[in-house]
Scaffold this active site. Sequence first.
Site, PDB file in Angstrom:
ATOM      1  CE  LYS A  67      31.531 -13.329  11.264  1.00  0.00           C
ATOM      2  NZ  LYS A  67      31.675 -14.107  10.109  1.00  0.00           N
TER       3      LYS A  67
ATOM      4  CB  SER B 290      35.476  -9.963   7.865  1.00  0.00           C
ATOM      5  OG  SER B 290      36.006 -10.750   9.045  1.00  0.00           O
TER       6      SER B 290
ATOM      7  CB  SER C 218       6.273  19.034  -0.306  1.00  0.00           C
ATOM      8  OG  SER C 218       6.917  19.364  -1.722  1.00  0.00           O
TER       9      SER C 218
ATOM     10  CB  THR D  21     -13.134  -7.194   2.919  1.00  0.00           C
ATOM     11  OG1 THR D  21     -14.243  -7.033   2.470  1.00  0.00           O
ATOM     12  CG2 THR D  21     -13.208  -7.849   4.535  1.00  0.00           C
ATOM     13  CG  HIS D  22     -11.858  -7.434  -1.356  1.00  0.00           C
ATOM     14  ND1 HIS D  22     -11.035  -8.317  -2.117  1.00  0.00           N
ATOM     15  CD2 HIS D  22     -12.911  -8.191  -0.690  1.00  0.00           C
ATOM     16  CE1 HIS D  22     -11.859  -9.486  -1.793  1.00  0.00           C
ATOM     17  NE2 HIS D  22     -12.845  -9.446  -0.941  1.00  0.00           N
TER      18      HIS D  22
ATOM     19  CG  ASN E 122       4.896  14.338   2.165  1.00  0.00           C
ATOM     20  OD1 ASN E 122       3.917  14.461   1.903  1.00  0.00           O
ATOM     21  ND2 ASN E 122       6.044  14.919   1.487  1.00  0.00           N
TER      22      ASN E 122
ATOM     23  CD  GLU F 155       5.555   8.011   2.200  1.00  0.00           C
ATOM     24  OE1 GLU F 155       6.641   8.469   1.920  1.00  0.00           O
ATOM     25  OE2 GLU F 155       4.619   8.339   1.979  1.00  0.00           O
TER      26      GLU F 155
ATOM     27  CE  LYS G 266       2.151  16.039  -0.164  1.00  0.00           C
ATOM     28  NZ  LYS G 266       3.059  15.599  -1.135  1.00  0.00           N
TER      29      LYS G 266
ATOM     30  CG  ASN H  44      36.626 -22.606  11.782  1.00  0.00           C
ATOM     31  OD1 ASN H  44      37.021 -21.562  11.518  1.00  0.00           O
ATOM     32  ND2 ASN H  44      36.913 -23.819  11.361  1.00  0.00           N
TER      33      ASN H  44
END
Length: 461
Positions: free
Chosen positions: A328, A26, A280, A158-159, A288, A293, A286, A113
């Site tokens: 870990k 490890s 882009s 809403t929606h 972005n 994101e 563009k 341990n």
Amino acid sequence: MSGNQKLWGGRFEAEVAEWVEAFGASIGFDQKMAKQDLQGSIAHVIMLGETGIITQSEALTIKNGLMDLLAELEEGQLQFDIANEDIHMNMESLLTAKIGPVAGKLHTARSRNDQVATDMHLYLKEQLQYIDKLLLGLRQVLVNLAEAHVETIMPGYTHLQHAQPISFGHHLMAYYQMFTRDSERFAFNLYHTDMSPLGAAALAGTTFPIDRQMTSDLLDFEKPYANSLDAVSDRDFILEFLSNSSILMMHLSRFCEEIINWCSHEYQFVTLSDTFSTGSSIMPQKKNPDMAELIRGKTGRVYGDLMALLTVMKSLPLAYNKDLQEDKEGMFDTVDTVTVSLKIMTGMLETMTVNKDVMSKSTTRDFSNATELADYLAAKGLPFREAHAIVGHLVLECSKKGIFLQDIPLEDYQAQSDLITDDVYQVLDSRNAVARRQSLGGTGFDQVLWQIQKAKENVFH
């Protein structure tokens, strides 16, 4: 057959094959806890000397060697070997090379341990405090931004449909509340992390007259674990961290989703700084919102870390099992992901331009004021369901004619209900609609200012 040369190899006759050794090692990732491993060892050897388990001279020699290793670590001079499996065996090997066989007395009354558990508690305690500091910075930015935009009007959704006009400051303060709950969750997480497993040894404690309270105090823990089995096998504090981080990342992702929408040509509500945008390779126009994101995308990564550890833990008998080596990497990955995401989000909001006029205008050519008209009629004594039906009919007629509620002539309104008078146009104004919503926690300007004042008492004290 040659004997096994591992520090634990007395029981074994054969060496482990290199490819098997690599699978079990490890050190490739737990070296992140090198500082914490040395800190735990320093506390342990001080206690061994103070209790007379080893001589004070031996303890001082070992402590000085550990301090030298800590200095070398901070200067980037330590090299780790996969043959020594993990950070604990690497440090013991390095210490032995530095001070000789007396280094072997360091591991008296201790196991890997409780050692690894101590390292993780020390590491996560430090990271939780840092994450809370970053969260505080984000919350401060949100409060400042909300204060600057108390009277900036935007459509509430809403929606993903225009619902009612609201204050942009009110919208931002909703996220402030989410991130405040995140901070509170991490604070409770810290309570369960601020505990010392050191001295639990392999699982059953030790016959040596150790002082666990002393090592707990030396490492600045709140208290030692009360049960040695629990001390070496507990990973709840990491699970809490991963769970809390998943909720935090969900909040960040929701916010990023909105920012991504707001940046689009269809919305144009905000403009992100060039620092937090990319272009882009083929489309020169563009800009972005890639950083937003990426935060949205990295949320799934943190969810995965949580599910991985939950799955590891679900069927483990007490006490320590090698499966726990898998606790870990997810923790380290989540720490890295959360910290950079908080930094990016804070910087993105600090440098973002809010297009107030575009936001406000979007509430003047829609039907987000329909509830205002229904409430207006209800306040004049009309049952709300009847008011709702009248306004719904008016919206339908407007949609057919390509006009909006504020464009309807007064005589047409009065043909629907003689309760409507010329004050209706003031009620339909989106700014007035926002200002009038003064119920506790509402979007009314005074209520938003109250929310901000309460928040300032928490984040700017």
